[in-house]
Design an enzyme around this catalytic site. Structure first.
Site, PDB file in Angstrom:
ATOM      1  N   ASP A 330      30.388  45.530  34.737  1.00  0.00           N
ATOM      2  CA  ASP A 330      29.419  45.590  35.833  1.00  0.00           C
ATOM      3  C   ASP A 330      29.086  46.952  36.171  1.00  0.00           C
ATOM      4  OD1 ASP A 330      27.758  44.318  38.032  1.00  0.00           O
ATOM      5  OD2 ASP A 330      29.542  44.778  39.297  1.00  0.00           O
ATOM      6  N   ASP A 635      33.836  43.751  39.991  1.00  0.00           N
ATOM      7  CA  ASP A 635      34.402  43.797  41.321  1.00  0.00           C
ATOM      8  C   ASP A 635      33.810  42.821  42.170  1.00  0.00           C
ATOM      9  OD1 ASP A 635      32.023  45.249  41.743  1.00  0.00           O
ATOM     10  OD2 ASP A 635      32.762  46.585  43.205  1.00  0.00           O
ATOM     11  N   ASP A 639      30.853  38.379  38.984  1.00  0.00           N
ATOM     12  CA  ASP A 639      31.637  38.546  37.710  1.00  0.00           C
ATOM     13  C   ASP A 639      32.901  37.410  37.339  1.00  0.00           C
ATOM     14  OD1 ASP A 639      30.395  41.089  37.202  1.00  0.00           O
ATOM     15  OD2 ASP A 639      31.517  41.732  38.962  1.00  0.00           O
TER      16      ASP A 639
END
Length: 658
Positions: A330, A635, A639
């Site tokens: 990410d 985080d 995700d």
């Protein structure tokens, strides 16, 4: 506002209502581990053989010389039991420390009107806890305010369907997840006095689950043990036949055993020696220390990674990390600092320079903008009584926008007191926007905030310098599109503000929670560009991965131009290389491909922008089908599907054979 207790009052609340900790089963002491180690079948055989050898040795050869053989076996068994029990005990302590670190979740709490982060263990009855998407409910409580709050209670009830919470169903259970919306809860029960606490009281902390590598090593040890046992049986049979048929001789050439002439004691002692040789073969053949050594190594690795601020939940993660061939990362908060700041603003068709200079904007336009910033947010602004700096809380994007709002003259509490919220559409990762309906003296306004290009596509007008509403013609739309593209190329996250007026008669009197806010025919208020710089050392880390043969891919929900700019800054994309499709692709384009087409293009993708949680999952699945061992870093809750897809993957077997 929440409670504002002193230290003594906090202690009193913990004494009366309990602490927000769960009872743990009593940890096994070292004696229990010693007892468990003694249960090993091979060690039992050795101890029996040693006892027999020691007894007969001392009886036949005397105490001074007869204890050598049996005593040596007892010493070896003692060392094995001591090492095994001590190692398992230390490993148990390491797992306990890891579990305590994992359970020590940081949550936001509202006390005395100020929001701050604290340990979940510090919560007391009476605290007010804000809840957002992805948060875990830290204690039992009652919903006191919120909008479109949906809770995943599957961990407690087994029902996969999310449960909507409102005034009619306000009860929240500890351990559940916030699936949608946001709100604030009043803590009514903590620790053992919660439903989750009662459940945890019946569970042990360490389930003793073996990792795939441990299972395979134990299988190897069992196979070798069977081979050793078979060889020992053959040797036992051969030696017994030779001994009892008189073919086994002493060093001086005399026969060790001859039927009818050899004494019973001597014959029995010879049989014991043969049995001892067979047992020794079994002991030597079985590599008992190998699984133990691997477990200790992994536990040590987990502890060492913990010191480097990396908490490993599963031992198998340590085993397979070295076999990873690609990393899907990410962007926000992982590759970047996640400290957002508004650095560019476009309003009334022009760029503000500096970005907080709104003197050219009419008071009515500024009021509309400030109303949207203050009401359409999940963050808060706390102004201390001593006149110090404002304390802004919320997500990084919300904090950046609220901080910018303060610079342009927003009085957060005053604005929120002058209008009331009728309904909220929380930010949705699929639609990339969030909205709110507010009622004030000037009527009902629907404020939207989200991804600039998506909000712009819903705008049919824009606010001019004098505050009048002008139609959004093709030329003006292209001007705004060009501004968005320029900001995105500079690694800025573009957020647009828009609104529309709503006739109060069109608002449903009942079931307002199901009201769908109007999201077409909007009027564009403006666009801001937010900067999130790369973390120090990211470029070097990416280069290290490349040197190790691990491909790093960026999968983000941001604009494709922003994603490319950050990827170039991080070194994921080479400025001298090709940065067009299929190396850089939007999530929507990848999503609309067939499964076969996704499999063919997945290897080439380096950057994926405007990706939804499902797009990340599809990419991970496609890479796994291509034979990659995939690592996912992120985080955010978006995700989670991709992270979950990497757990327990069948490719672990392939990785463990490398």
């Amino acid at each position: 506002m929440g409670i504002n207790p002193t230290e003594d009052e906090l202690l009193q609340r913990r004494d009366v209502f309990g602490a927000n900790t769960y009872p743990r089963k009593k940890r096994k002491n070292i004696l229990r581990f010693i007892f468990d180690a003694c249960k090993d079948l091979t060690l039992i055989i050795l101890m029996v053989a040693a006892a027999i050898s020691l007894t007969l040795g001392m009886a036949t050869e005397g105490v001074e010389e007869g204890w050598y053989e049996g005593g040596s076996i007892f010493l070896a068994v003692f060392l094995v039991i001591l090492v095994t029990a001590t190692s398992d005990y230390r490993q148990s302590l390491q797992f306990q420390h890891l579990n305590e670190e994992k359970q020590n979740i940081q949550v936001e709490v509202l006390r005395g009107g100020k929001r701050f982060r604290t340990s979940i263990f510090e919560l007391v009855v009476g605290d007010v806890v804000p809840l957002n998407i992805g948060d875990q409910v830290p204690a039992d409580g009652i919903l006191i305010s919120g909008h479109s709050l949906a809770i995943d209670e599957s961990s407690m009830t087994g029902e996969s369907k999310t449960v909507h919470k409102d005034q009619k169903a306000p009860f929240l259970m500890s351990g559940c997840k916030v699936a949608d919306g946001y709100g604030s809860m009043l803590v009514t029960g903590v620790g053992i006095n919660t439903e989750w606490g009662q459940l945890m009281a019946n569970l042990s902390e360490d389930n003793g689950e073996e990792t795939p590598l441990q299972v395979r090593l134990n299988g190897v040890a069992t196979f070798i043990g069977m081979v050793g046992l078979s060889v020992a049986g053959v040797v036992l049979g051969v030696l017994a036949i030779r001994y009892f048929t008189g073919h086994t001789k002493n060093p001086d050439g005399t026969v060790q055993f001859r039927a009818g002439t050899t004494g019973l004691k001597q014959g029995f002692m010879g049989a014991i020696r043969i049995l001892t040789i067979a047992v020794t073969i079994v002991v030597v053949a079985v590599p008992e220390g190998l699984p133990l050594a691997v477990t200790l190594t992994l536990a040590y690795s987990m502890r060492k990674m913990m010191r480097d601020k990396a908490l490993v939940r599963r031992l198998s993660s340590c085993e397979t990390m070295g076999s990873a061939t690609t990393i899907c990362s990410d962007k926000t908060g992982t590759l970047t600092l996640n400290k957002m700041t508004v650095v560019e603003a476009h309003f009334i068709g022009t760029r503000l320079d500096p970005c907080d200079d709104v003197r050219a904007i009419s008071s009515s336009s500024a009021a509309l903008l400030i109303e949207g910033i203050a009401q359409n947010t999940t963050g808060t602004v706390f102004l201390p009584e001593d006149g110090g700096a404002a304390d802004v809380t919320g997500s990084p994007t919300e904090k950046a926008i609220l901080s910018w709002g303060l610079k342009i003259g927003m009085d957060f509490n005053d604005v929120r007191s002058k209008s009331s919220v009728l309904h909220v559409f929380p930010f949705n990762s699929e639609k990339k926007r969030g909205g709110v309906a507010v009622q004030s003296d000037t009527g009902v306004h629907i404020h939207w905030k989200g991804a600039a290009e998506l909000v712009l596509s819903s705008c049919k007008s824009w606010l001019s310098l004098d505050g009048s509403v002008q139609p959004m013609d093709a030329q003006k739309r292209n001007v705004y599109k060009k501004s968005i593209e320029d900001m995105a190329k500079s690694s800025l996250r573009c957020v647009a503000f828009a609104y529309c007026q709503c006739d109060i008669e069109k608002i449903p009197k009942e079931d307002i929670a199901d009201w769908k806010l109007p999201e077409e025919d909007l009027t564009l208020l403006g666009i801001v560009g937010i900067k999130d710089p790369c973390r120090p050392g990211v470029r070097n880390a990416v280069q290290l991965c490349k040197n190790a043969g691990v491909k790093v891919r960026m999968v983000t929900g941001d604009n494709i131009e922003t994603a490319k700019a950050i990827a170039l800054e991080c070194g994921i994309l080479d400025a001298n290389g090709v940065i067009s499709e299929p190396f850089v692709i939007e999530g929507k384009a990848f999503r609309e491909m067939s499964e076969i087409a996704r499999g063919e293009i997945a290897d080439k993708i380096t950057v994926m922008g405007r990706s939804s949680p499902n797009d990340k999952l599809l990419l991970v699945q496609a890479l796994k089908r291509k034979g990659h061992v995939v690592a996912v870093t992120g985080d955010g809750t978006n995700d989670a599907p991709a992270l979950h897809a990497c757990q327990g993957q069948k490719l672990l077997k392939k990785a463990l054979t490398l």
